[in-house]
Scaffold this active site. Structure first.
Site, PDB file in Angstrom:
ATOM      1  N   GLY A  53     138.233  52.763 -12.670  1.00 21.18           N
ATOM      2  CA  GLY A  53     137.958  51.578 -11.874  1.00 21.18           C
ATOM      3  C   GLY A  53     138.251  51.834 -10.415  1.00 21.18           C
ATOM      4  N   HIS A  54     137.810  52.991  -9.941  1.00 21.85           N
ATOM      5  CA  HIS A  54     137.940  53.286  -8.516  1.00 21.85           C
ATOM      6  C   HIS A  54     137.009  54.443  -8.130  1.00 21.85           C
ATOM      7  CE1 HIS A  54     141.002  56.069 -10.273  1.00 21.85           C
ATOM      8  NE2 HIS A  54     140.378  56.906  -9.457  1.00 21.85           N
ATOM      9  N   ALA A  55     136.869  54.620  -6.824  1.00 20.86           N
ATOM     10  CA  ALA A  55     136.128  55.774  -6.280  1.00 20.86           C
ATOM     11  C   ALA A  55     137.027  56.437  -5.239  1.00 20.86           C
ATOM     12  CB  ALA A  55     134.824  55.318  -5.639  1.00 20.86           C
ATOM     13  N   ARG A 100     134.234  55.561 -11.000  1.00 18.56           N
ATOM     14  CA  ARG A 100     134.388  56.025 -12.370  1.00 18.56           C
ATOM     15  C   ARG A 100     135.218  55.073 -13.217  1.00 18.56           C
ATOM     16  NH1 ARG A 100     137.526  59.965 -10.143  1.00 18.56           N
ATOM     17  NH2 ARG A 100     135.918  59.788  -8.562  1.00 18.56           N
TER      18      ARG A 100
END
Ligand code: TYD
Length: 138
Positions: A53-55, A100
């Site tokens: 839950g981040h990039a 992702r």
């Protein structure tokens, strides 16, 4: 340069077979497209956990299922692609600027990550709207 999910792929690493087991090597300059600055691994992940839950703005990674299996969902803001990792000789190359999510961790799985940069919270984009704004910026 902004990468898309199509730029992220599973690399098949060579296996050195011996009678007493296998060896797979990841080496700067030879096997890898960037020099490793940091290694970390996820383990004891509950089977129903969803992580990620981040990039990242700059960070690139190779992800390997050192044991067991799990699924990575990559997202470039326009397209999503799922990658199932289930063997220690397969490494998913995640380029910079890709959102992702991770799920379906099998019991006892180990997610090994080779990273191009040291840890920095400033390199994270943790909010999906901020991510889309970043992707839509020229
Ligand atoms: P995070 O990267 O968000 O985990 P995941 O993508 O696996 O869900 O990291 C979880 C926590 O661990 C967060 O508080 C930051 C910390 N952390 C470090 O301190 N150093 C590191 O190298 C990493 C990867 C995470």
């Amino acid at each position: 340069m902004k990468y898309n999910v199509e730029d992220c792929e599973i690399v098949e690493l060579p296996i050195v077979h011996t009678e007493s087991g296998n060896i797979t090597v990841m080496e700067n300059q030879l096997t890898l497209s960037f020099d490793i600055k940091r290694i970390y691994y996820l383990y004891d992940v509950p089977m129903n956990a969803e992580r990620g839950g981040h990039a990242h703005y700059e960070l690139q990674q190779y992800v390997v299922a050192a044991s067991g299996s799990f699924t990575f969902i990559l997202d470039d803001g326009k397209n999503k692609k799922e990658f199932f990792l289930n063997h220690p000789n397969k490494a998913l190359h995640i380029k910079a600027g890709i959102w992702r999510e991770m799920k379906n961790f099998s019991s006892g799985s180990i997610c090994l990550v080779l990273a191009s940069l040291e840890y920095s919270e400033k390199d994270y984009i943790r909010n999906y709207t901020d991510f889309l704004n970043f992707r839509n910026r020229k």
